[in-house]
Write a protein that holds these residues in place. Sequence first.
Motif, PDB file in Angstrom:
ATOM      1  N   ILE A 116      23.940  46.648-129.938  1.00  0.00           N
ATOM      2  CA  ILE A 116      24.903  46.918-128.868  1.00  0.00           C
ATOM      3  C   ILE A 116      24.764  45.898-127.749  1.00  0.00           C
ATOM      4  O   ILE A 116      23.693  45.343-127.510  1.00  0.00           O
ATOM      5  N   ASP A 117      25.882  45.667-127.072  1.00  0.00           N
ATOM      6  CA  ASP A 117      25.918  44.760-125.933  1.00  0.00           C
ATOM      7  C   ASP A 117      26.009  45.512-124.615  1.00  0.00           C
ATOM      8  O   ASP A 117      25.646  44.978-123.567  1.00  0.00           O
ATOM      9  N   ALA A 118      26.540  46.738-124.667  1.00  0.00           N
ATOM     10  CA  ALA A 118      26.763  47.485-123.430  1.00  0.00           C
ATOM     11  C   ALA A 118      26.774  48.975-123.735  1.00  0.00           C
ATOM     12  O   ALA A 118      26.922  49.392-124.886  1.00  0.00           O
ATOM     13  N   MET A 119      26.610  49.766-122.684  1.00  0.00           N
ATOM     14  CA  MET A 119      26.644  51.219-122.837  1.00  0.00           C
ATOM     15  C   MET A 119      27.393  51.844-121.673  1.00  0.00           C
ATOM     16  O   MET A 119      27.164  51.501-120.506  1.00  0.00           O
ATOM     17  N   LEU A 120      28.290  52.785-122.013  1.00  0.00           N
ATOM     18  CA  LEU A 120      28.968  53.598-121.017  1.00  0.00           C
ATOM     19  C   LEU A 120      28.137  54.858-120.817  1.00  0.00           C
ATOM     20  O   LEU A 120      27.929  55.626-121.749  1.00  0.00           O
ATOM     21  N   VAL A 121      27.654  55.047-119.601  1.00  0.00           N
ATOM     22  CA  VAL A 121      26.724  56.132-119.275  1.00  0.00           C
ATOM     23  C   VAL A 121      27.419  57.103-118.327  1.00  0.00           C
ATOM     24  O   VAL A 121      28.145  56.691-117.421  1.00  0.00           O
ATOM     25  N   ASP A 122      27.165  58.382-118.509  1.00  0.00           N
ATOM     26  CA  ASP A 122      27.812  59.375-117.661  1.00  0.00           C
ATOM     27  C   ASP A 122      27.372  59.232-116.209  1.00  0.00           C
ATOM     28  O   ASP A 122      26.196  58.953-115.921  1.00  0.00           O
ATOM     29  N   GLU A 123      28.309  59.466-115.311  1.00  0.00           N
ATOM     30  CA  GLU A 123      28.037  59.310-113.880  1.00  0.00           C
ATOM     31  C   GLU A 123      27.042  60.327-113.349  1.00  0.00           C
ATOM     32  O   GLU A 123      26.495  60.149-112.248  1.00  0.00           O
ATOM     33  N   ARG A 124      26.779  61.392-114.105  1.00  0.00           N
ATOM     34  CA  ARG A 124      25.820  62.405-113.669  1.00  0.00           C
ATOM     35  C   ARG A 124      24.385  62.014-114.002  1.00  0.00           C
ATOM     36  O   ARG A 124      23.448  62.663-113.533  1.00  0.00           O
ATOM     37  N   ASP A 125      24.209  60.990-114.841  1.00  0.00           N
ATOM     38  CA  ASP A 125      22.865  60.554-115.202  1.00  0.00           C
ATOM     39  C   ASP A 125      22.187  59.872-114.019  1.00  0.00           C
ATOM     40  O   ASP A 125      22.849  59.352-113.121  1.00  0.00           O
TER      41      ASP A 125
ATOM     42  N   GLU B 169      16.755  45.205-121.150  1.00  0.00           N
ATOM     43  CA  GLU B 169      17.283  43.925-120.669  1.00  0.00           C
ATOM     44  C   GLU B 169      18.349  43.403-121.621  1.00  0.00           C
ATOM     45  O   GLU B 169      18.199  43.433-122.837  1.00  0.00           O
ATOM     46  N   GLY B 170      19.433  42.933-121.051  1.00  0.00           N
ATOM     47  CA  GLY B 170      20.510  42.344-121.848  1.00  0.00           C
ATOM     48  C   GLY B 170      21.638  43.297-122.167  1.00  0.00           C
ATOM     49  O   GLY B 170      22.695  42.862-122.629  1.00  0.00           O
ATOM     50  N   ILE B 171      21.434  44.588-121.950  1.00  0.00           N
ATOM     51  CA  ILE B 171      22.485  45.574-122.222  1.00  0.00           C
ATOM     52  C   ILE B 171      23.189  45.915-120.911  1.00  0.00           C
ATOM     53  O   ILE B 171      22.571  46.404-119.966  1.00  0.00           O
ATOM     54  N   VAL B 172      24.471  45.650-120.868  1.00  0.00           N
ATOM     55  CA  VAL B 172      25.269  45.914-119.675  1.00  0.00           C
ATOM     56  C   VAL B 172      25.550  47.413-119.594  1.00  0.00           C
ATOM     57  O   VAL B 172      25.843  48.065-120.592  1.00  0.00           O
ATOM     58  N   VAL B 173      25.480  47.964-118.399  1.00  0.00           N
ATOM     59  CA  VAL B 173      25.702  49.399-118.226  1.00  0.00           C
ATOM     60  C   VAL B 173      26.824  49.637-117.220  1.00  0.00           C
ATOM     61  O   VAL B 173      26.976  48.882-116.252  1.00  0.00           O
ATOM     62  N   CYS B 174      27.604  50.669-117.466  1.00  0.00           N
ATOM     63  CA  CYS B 174      28.619  51.111-116.521  1.00  0.00           C
ATOM     64  C   CYS B 174      28.619  52.630-116.513  1.00  0.00           C
ATOM     65  O   CYS B 174      28.480  53.258-117.572  1.00  0.00           O
ATOM     66  N   HIS B 175      28.742  53.224-115.345  1.00  0.00           N
ATOM     67  CA  HIS B 175      28.757  54.683-115.216  1.00  0.00           C
ATOM     68  C   HIS B 175      30.184  55.181-115.029  1.00  0.00           C
ATOM     69  O   HIS B 175      30.975  54.576-114.305  1.00  0.00           O
ATOM     70  N   ALA B 176      30.502  56.272-115.701  1.00  0.00           N
ATOM     71  CA  ALA B 176      31.821  56.888-115.598  1.00  0.00           C
ATOM     72  C   ALA B 176      31.693  58.352-115.986  1.00  0.00           C
ATOM     73  O   ALA B 176      30.651  58.791-116.493  1.00  0.00           O
ATOM     74  N   ASP B 177      32.749  59.106-115.757  1.00  0.00           N
ATOM     75  CA  ASP B 177      32.790  60.508-116.180  1.00  0.00           C
ATOM     76  C   ASP B 177      33.077  60.534-117.680  1.00  0.00           C
ATOM     77  O   ASP B 177      34.170  60.182-118.105  1.00  0.00           O
ATOM     78  N   THR B 178      32.096  60.940-118.492  1.00  0.00           N
ATOM     79  CA  THR B 178      32.260  60.899-119.945  1.00  0.00           C
ATOM     80  C   THR B 178      32.449  62.275-120.578  1.00  0.00           C
ATOM     81  O   THR B 178      32.490  62.392-121.793  1.00  0.00           O
ATOM     82  N   LEU B 179      32.571  63.320-119.761  1.00  0.00           N
ATOM     83  CA  LEU B 179      32.846  64.639-120.319  1.00  0.00           C
ATOM     84  C   LEU B 179      34.259  64.664-120.896  1.00  0.00           C
ATOM     85  O   LEU B 179      35.204  64.192-120.251  1.00  0.00           O
ATOM     86  N   MET B 180      34.411  65.236-122.093  1.00  0.00           N
ATOM     87  CA  MET B 180      35.720  65.251-122.751  1.00  0.00           C
ATOM     88  C   MET B 180      36.097  66.675-123.130  1.00  0.00           C
ATOM     89  O   MET B 180      35.657  67.190-124.164  1.00  0.00           O
ATOM     90  N   HIS B 181      36.898  67.299-122.276  1.00  0.00           N
ATOM     91  CA  HIS B 181      37.433  68.625-122.575  1.00  0.00           C
ATOM     92  C   HIS B 181      38.915  68.516-122.946  1.00  0.00           C
ATOM     93  O   HIS B 181      39.311  68.869-124.040  1.00  0.00           O
ATOM     94  N   SER B 182      39.718  68.022-122.046  1.00  0.00           N
ATOM     95  CA  SER B 182      41.151  67.906-122.272  1.00  0.00           C
ATOM     96  C   SER B 182      41.483  66.577-122.955  1.00  0.00           C
ATOM     97  O   SER B 182      40.648  65.673-123.048  1.00  0.00           O
TER      98      SER B 182
END
Length: 319
Positions: A270-279, A287-300
């Motif tokens: 992997i090159d990057a990971m989308l991480v939940d904003e609550r983490d 090192e080397g893995i780009v991270v971005c935080h967002a709301d990753t809960l999926m209900h609707s």
Amino acid sequence: MTESPGQGGKVVILTGGVGGAKLALGMAHAGLDAEITAIVNTGDDFEHMGLRISPDIDTLLYTLSGKANAAQGWGREGETWSFMDAAKSLGAPDWFNLGDGDLALHVLRTQALRDDRSLSDITRRFAQSWGITMRVLPMTDQPLATIVHTDEGDLPFQSYFVEERCAPIVRDISFMGEADAKPAKNVVAAITDPDNRAVIIAPSNPFLSIAPILSVPGIADALRQTDAPVVAVSPLVGGQAVKGPTSKIMTELGLAHDACAVAEFYGDIIDAMLVDERDDPSIALPEGIVVCHADTLMHSLADKVRVAKAALALADTMR
């Protein structure tokens, strides 16, 4: 992080289970001018009462066709159980239920396999019958079974997951048949396609849903070789799995409950990971893995589309 506008380019998603199906549905409804290929875990596949069952493929097909049970995320909406009631009255095992509507896939799949048709071809025909435009590919057309090594012995996946309800303590996980398995037709070509915008690893169970895909010889290498960014969506929200035994398995394998442990498990694929904003934002990824935080809960459905767009937007920052 802002979402990028809809744009072209192909997208590949590695998926298994309910979480993977949710993200795939989000991709399908994200308004993208893109061709999407889903590569699906088949390590859960098994034979039951003489029928070949492909749970993760079927969950994805039901989800994409609008036939899935909305409350539980798997199985068919409005399912009936006359067959199982009759089978149980004759002493049939009752730990894995087969719904009346669900039987259609299992019976037709079993017959087609006996007629020497590949699982890839069977899955393609099912998808076409239900008007699914996403290309759905099993990870392999050969048998490959997930074996869970526990404190109560070695258990085939469905025995661990359904019959034992994930209660035994997990010591290790292996994949029977991996040495002889080959990627299904078009799997490697899909991953390494130069027109790919992104390859996304869904927030499926890393150990039970994604690891079987990676165990097929050639798939992990294809992920390393592709020019497209490979983005994993963390299956954890606030350090815990939303559903399923991911958190329990991480504890039993001595892993921390955080995105760093998941990223380390995936390693250099992997090159990057989308991480939940609550983490915990202080937790650093390797090192080397780009991270971005967002709301990753999926209900609707809107949630699913939001996460799909966020994963693609993260990939776009790396191109």
